[in-house]
Design a protein around this motif. Structure first.
Motif, PDB file in Angstrom:
ATOM      1  N   PHE A   1      -0.491 -11.910   1.028  1.00 45.60           N
ATOM      2  CA  PHE A   1      -1.661 -10.923   0.724  1.00 45.60           C
ATOM      3  C   PHE A   1      -2.830 -10.310   1.252  1.00 45.60           C
ATOM      4  CE2 PHE A   1      -1.725 -14.564  -1.621  1.00 45.60           C
ATOM      5  CZ  PHE A   1      -2.695 -13.968  -2.534  1.00 45.60           C
ATOM      6  N   GLU A   2      -3.226  -9.312   0.751  1.00 45.68           N
ATOM      7  CA  GLU A   2      -4.841  -8.919   0.778  1.00 45.68           C
ATOM      8  C   GLU A   2      -5.446  -8.839  -0.009  1.00 45.68           C
ATOM      9  OE1 GLU A   2      -5.528  -8.759   4.236  1.00 45.68           O
ATOM     10  OE2 GLU A   2      -3.962  -9.435   5.713  1.00 45.68           O
ATOM     11  N   ALA A   3      -6.468  -8.602  -0.117  1.00 47.41           N
ATOM     12  CA  ALA A   3      -7.599  -7.980  -1.068  1.00 47.41           C
ATOM     13  C   ALA A   3      -7.394  -7.374  -1.604  1.00 47.41           C
ATOM     14  CB  ALA A   3      -9.720  -8.540  -1.131  1.00 47.41           C
ATOM     15  N   GLY A   4      -6.892  -6.854  -2.981  1.00 45.20           N
ATOM     16  CA  GLY A   4      -6.276  -5.630  -3.824  1.00 45.20           C
ATOM     17  C   GLY A   4      -5.210  -5.649  -4.051  1.00 45.20           C
ATOM     18  N   ASP A   5      -4.539  -6.622  -3.247  1.00 42.14           N
ATOM     19  CA  ASP A   5      -3.014  -6.893  -4.003  1.00 42.14           C
ATOM     20  C   ASP A   5      -2.509  -6.983  -5.287  1.00 42.14           C
ATOM     21  OD1 ASP A   5      -2.409  -5.501  -1.258  1.00 42.14           O
ATOM     22  OD2 ASP A   5      -2.210  -7.433  -0.667  1.00 42.14           O
TER      23      ASP A   5
END
Length: 391
Positions: free
Chosen positions: A328-332
């Motif tokens: 996952f990415e930051a903010g997910d």
């Protein structure tokens, strides 16, 4: 609105010849109404203009008494089936997106004409789950809908199927309607479908009876709810009940009724199944995070972190994270689970999955020393976190 409708309301409803509890609907000053694809299309899957006009007429009548109305309408993909020369609803995502792109314009054009005969203007509002689970987008959606209602417009809301992906989407418009009802702080939610309510057995079987009123989860015990719905839609009675539970859990009473009975339903008559609100209305956007987001991964927490976020209402810090699952990415959106794999919360993570392992067990001060200023933020801030189970 809190848990249940009070006695004084019920007394007034009895005097007016309406079903007890449904006075909350007739008294509502702001309602969200959802209608499904099966109620707007013909047997061949093409959009039925007469059905669009019928729902517009029913809502315009209610709008005429001063009630603000938000319409959540399915039908975009179904409306695009015939123009694209398709035999049935497409199954692959790309063709669904193409059908939605063509059909959404046709659908809104029909609504524009139907409501215009009543002197009403409609506005198209397309949402994706990703648009509304994040703080900034949520506020933007809220402001836009509030302003449209203040201007006397009827918002016509749908999921933005042309760009939504399988990984993160509402999935069905019943759930979308429940969430929209929360974001606009509606007084009631009405889910219109091709079945005239919830039954204690299959509606077509002899002896099955319509359940007129649900006041708690106990009323649903023993009731088997199955079915995907029609060939042109994605829902069914299961999604209606799930949406009703979501809405009533957020303080919004809900009616599930047949689209053919829309006028009677909005008038508070004894049609469909009425679900009483079961909990006070929450004040935050966390209902969106709890129900709208398809999580991208999972963080495994130690016991101290579990207690801190579930009982202490604290942010999740790197010191309490012991494992990462998924990419996952930051903010997910991610799940937060204890060491036994039980999901205790959901939240928006501040780091990408690849960034977290080197931070496991580090205090805020240690992160600051290791990575420099600005790299010591919480893994999940308490404002972006919702508890789903207490341990």
């Amino acid at each position: 609105m809190s848990g249940t409708v009070g006695e004084s309301v019920d007394d007034g409803v009895r005097a007016a010849g309406q079903t007890p509890g449904r006075g909350a609907l007739t008294a509502a000053r702001r309602i969200v109404v959802k209608i499904g694809s099966s109620s707007l299309t013909r047997a061949d899957g093409a959009l039925d203009p007469a059905a669009v006009t019928a729902v517009a007429d029913a809502l315009a009548s209610r709008r005429g008494d001063g009630t603000q109305v938000v319409l959540v309408s399915s039908g975009a993909i179904a409306a695009g089936i015939t123009p694209l020369g398709l035999a049935s609803r497409p199954r692959d995502l790309a063709t669904q997106q193409a059908a939605a792109s063509v059909g959404q314009g046709l659908l809104v054009a029909h609504y524009t004409r139907a409501f215009a005969t009543h002197g009403l203007t409609v506005a198209q509002v397309l949402l994706t789950a990703e648009d509304v689970i994040r703080r900034g987008q949520y506020k933007n959606a809220q402001r836009a809908l509030e302003r449209l209602l203040a201007l006397g417009i009827v918002p016509v809301v749908n999921e933005n199927d042309a760009v939504a992906t399988d990984e993160i989407r509402f999935g069905d418009n019943d759930r979308l309607a429940a969430l929209v009802a929360h974001v606009v702080q509606a007084d009631a939610l009405v889910l219109l479908t091709d079945v005239d309510g919830l039954y204690d057995g299959h509606p077509k079987l002899p002896g099955s009876r319509r359940i007129a009123r649900v006041t708690s989860a106990a009323d649903l015990e023993g009731v088997v709810v199955t079915g995907r719905g029609s060939g042109v839609g994605t829902g069914g009675m299961t999604t209606k009940v799930d949406a009703a539970v979501t809405a009533t859990g957020a303080g919004i009473p809900t009616l599930v009724a047949g689209a053919a009975d829309a006028g009677r339903a909005l008038g508070g008559e004894d049609v469909g199944t009425w679900f009483e609100a079961t909990h006070p209305r929450p004040r935050t956007r966390r209902l969106w995070l709890a129900h709208a987001a398809a999580t991208r991964g999972r963080l495994v927490l130690d016991d101290g972190a579990v207690r801190a976020i579930t009982h202490g209402k604290r942010s999740l810090l790197a010191a309490g994270v012991v494992g990462v699952e998924g990419v996952f990415e930051a903010g997910d959106p991610v799940e937060l689970a204890d060491s036994d794999g039980v999901v205790v919360a959901r939240g928006l993570v501040a780091y990408a999955s690849e960034e977290l392992p080197e931070r496991f067990g580090l205090t805020t001060q240690q992160q600051r020393e290791e990575f420099g200023d600005g790299r010591d933020r919480a893994v999940v801030h308490r404002d972006d976190l919702v508890v789903v189970a207490r341990r």
